[in-house]
Design a protein around this motif. Structure first.
Motif, PDB file in Angstrom:
ATOM      1  N   GLY A 166       0.849  -1.020   0.027  1.00  0.00           N
ATOM      2  CA  GLY A 166       0.469   0.140   0.032  1.00  0.00           C
ATOM      3  C   GLY A 166       1.017   0.841  -0.084  1.00  0.00           C
ATOM      4  O   GLY A 166       0.706   2.134  -0.602  1.00  0.00           O
ATOM      5  N   GLY A 170       1.022   3.753  -3.296  1.00  0.00           N
ATOM      6  CA  GLY A 170       0.527   5.595  -3.125  1.00  0.00           C
ATOM      7  C   GLY A 170       1.391   5.994  -3.210  1.00  0.00           C
ATOM      8  O   GLY A 170       1.272   6.925  -3.863  1.00  0.00           O
ATOM      9  N   SER A 174       0.124   8.338  -6.281  1.00  0.00           N
ATOM     10  CA  SER A 174       0.846  10.025  -5.491  1.00  0.00           C
ATOM     11  C   SER A 174       1.601  10.912  -6.756  1.00  0.00           C
ATOM     12  O   SER A 174       1.240  12.247  -6.614  1.00  0.00           O
ATOM     13  CB  SER A 174       0.513  10.413  -4.061  1.00  0.00           C
ATOM     14  N   GLY A 183      -3.230   8.763  -5.282  1.00  0.00           N
ATOM     15  CA  GLY A 183      -2.516   7.967  -3.805  1.00  0.00           C
ATOM     16  C   GLY A 183      -3.309   6.915  -2.838  1.00  0.00           C
ATOM     17  O   GLY A 183      -2.705   6.185  -3.074  1.00  0.00           O
ATOM     18  N   LEU A 184      -4.761   7.550  -2.729  1.00  0.00           N
ATOM     19  CA  LEU A 184      -4.619   6.742  -1.511  1.00  0.00           C
ATOM     20  C   LEU A 184      -5.534   6.059  -1.912  1.00  0.00           C
ATOM     21  O   LEU A 184      -5.755   4.228  -1.295  1.00  0.00           O
ATOM     22  CB  LEU A 184      -5.743   7.682  -0.803  1.00  0.00           C
ATOM     23  N   ALA A 187      -3.712   3.069  -2.663  1.00  0.00           N
ATOM     24  CA  ALA A 187      -2.786   1.751  -1.761  1.00  0.00           C
ATOM     25  C   ALA A 187      -3.396   1.203  -1.534  1.00  0.00           C
ATOM     26  O   ALA A 187      -3.417   0.238  -0.889  1.00  0.00           O
ATOM     27  CB  ALA A 187      -2.377   3.143  -0.858  1.00  0.00           C
ATOM     28  N   ALA A 330      -1.034   3.725   2.846  1.00  0.00           N
ATOM     29  CA  ALA A 330      -0.023   5.068   2.254  1.00  0.00           C
ATOM     30  C   ALA A 330      -0.613   6.029   3.990  1.00  0.00           C
ATOM     31  O   ALA A 330       0.511   6.671   3.343  1.00  0.00           O
ATOM     32  CB  ALA A 330      -2.338   5.335   2.193  1.00  0.00           C
ATOM     33  N   LEU A 334       2.205   9.203   2.363  1.00  0.00           N
ATOM     34  CA  LEU A 334       1.426  10.362   2.498  1.00  0.00           C
ATOM     35  C   LEU A 334       0.952  11.114   3.050  1.00  0.00           C
ATOM     36  O   LEU A 334      -0.020  12.548   3.044  1.00  0.00           O
ATOM     37  CB  LEU A 334       0.094   8.936   1.046  1.00  0.00           C
TER      38      LEU A 334
END
Length: 427
Positions: A166, A170, A174, A183-184, A187, A330, A334
């Motif tokens: 993930g 992510g 992203s 990105g989330l 993930a 993530a 992130l």
């Protein structure tokens, strides 16, 4: 206490109550109490310990509270001794110790230790709690994924792999789209992919679930390590510079003393964590989905007889657990660090699995366990800053020592879902 059936002279069955003492909590509290006494005796610290309650982001100014180190440490220790004796008395009297006793004891023990460690120094209370919550967020997502997986009958040892993949997907998505929300989603998809493999082998092909999980963790670590060196390092500017989530302070709530900056000045993933815990806790016990999920994990044969498709339910719920664990992954790329690095999850998936066991497969308790482990990790960093006489090697061990004590001592006698880890063959 256990009720046993027996017969009297009339031949009618009689119930005999057998009382069982549980010494685990009392012994654990006694060991901690003795260790604190030895610490205060053989490594005494004098002066004053200061605690800063305020925070720069808050509109309210709170004073710095100072207490005498030695006197306060021993006074709190005396209270801990009383609580330990209470636990011993409850065990001797066949009484069950309430959760409040472990919680109150834990909070007071942490305070006594902090007073001792902060002699001549300053403990930023808000910063300590904020760091603990931040470090706990991925653990909470992983623990929730573990709870769902095991409640439906599949032991999710692959949380570490779901974290790692993930974090990788992510960061890449992203970086490409310059959008943290994409990105989330990536993930979550990465976590689902790892969970899909776990479900396919353990449910469809009846491979031992623990073995599959361990192999997946090794596979994902090797795969992401290879892709990092072959793909991300040569193209770092385009594929490994993730756009991260910014912190959003909630008006008014963010200005509440101490807890405001800790709970209400988080990123989107932090607020998503609050919602996820609430939804999973409510759904698991209050909805038809939760009833079916728990039935499949406890007694799949009975669930099958009422028309529930056991393996299908397991497959989709394990995938859901992977998506939730992917959100935890993530967080690493992130929020914490805007780039993926090799093995960046550092085994936290196994800590999340320990939180599942310590939390007795309950979403709320697993969340509290994850918060405890996050606090222990952040406490290690604070102790390094305070320059305590504790060896650095022990401070590195601290989160894992807390994990062992929590699972072995405070968890007590626990039983997981009856069908967890057992494949279901229809008929």
């Amino acid at each position: 206490m256990t009720a046993l059936a027996s017969a009297d002279v009339s031949g009618l069955p009689q119930l005999t109550t057998v009382k069982v003492r549980s010494w685990k909590l009392a012994i654990t509290l006694g060991i901690v109490t003795v260790l604190l006494a030895l610490l205060f005796l053989f490594s005494p610290r004098t002066g004053e310990s200061s605690f800063r309650l305020g925070d720069a982001s808050s509109s309210l100014t709170l004073p710095v509270v100072s207490v005498p180190t030695a006197a306060t440490s021993w006074i709190v220790w005396a209270v801990l001794l009383v609580l330990t004796l209470l636990a011993v008395w409850q065990a001797y009297s066949y009484r069950k110790s309430g959760m409040w006793l472990a919680i109150v004891y834990g909070l007071l023990a942490i305070f006594a230790f902090l007073v001792w460690a902060a002699a001549g120094g300053l403990v930023p209370v808000t910063g300590l709690l904020f760091g603990a919550v931040s470090l706990s967020i991925p653990l909470i997502f992983g623990a929730l994924g573990g709870v769902i997986g095991e409640r439906v009958g599949v032991v999710n040892v692959a949380i570490e792999g779901q974290f790692l993949f993930g974090a990788f997907t992510g960061a890449v998505l992203s970086s490409i789209t310059h959008n943290p929300f994409v990105g989330l989603i990536g993930a979550m998809a990465g976590g689902v992919l790892v969970a899909f493999v776990l479900a396919a082998f353990s449910i469809k092909y009846l491979v031992d679930q623990v073995i599959v999980g361990v192999v997946l963790n090794v596979l994902v670590a090797g795969l992401t390590g290879f892709l990092y060196g072959a793909l991300l390092v040569p193209n770092e500017s385009t594929l490994n510079r993730a756009v991260t989530f910014e912190r959003w302070k909630i008006p008014l709530l963010g200005d509440i003393p101490i807890i405001g900056p800790v709970l209400f000045n988080q990123t989107f993933i932090g607020y998503l964590m609050y919602a996820t815990v609430a939804v999973v806790a409510w759904g698991l016990y209050r909805t038809r989905w939760g009833l079916r999920l728990r039935a499949v994990g406890e007694h799949p044969q009975a669930a099958d007889t009422v028309g529930i498709k056991v393996n299908t339910s397991r497959f989709w719920n394990v995938s859901l657990a992977g998506a939730i664990a992917g959100i935890g992954g993530a967080y690493f790329t992130l929020v914490s660090v805007p780039a993926f690095t090799k093995d960046m999850t550092a085994g936290l998936g196994f800590i999340a699995l320990a939180a599942v066991i310590f939390g007795r497969w309950d979403p709320i308790r697993a969340t509290l366990a994850a918060l405890l482990f996050g606090f222990a990790t952040n406490l290690r960093n604070l102790l390094s800053v305070l320059q305590t006489p504790i060896p650095s090697e022990f401070m590195a061990m601290l989160p894992y020592v807390v994990t062992i004590l929590a699972v072995a001592g405070f968890a007590g006698q626990i039983r997981g879902p009856a069908a967890a880890g057992k494949p279901y063959i229809k008929g």
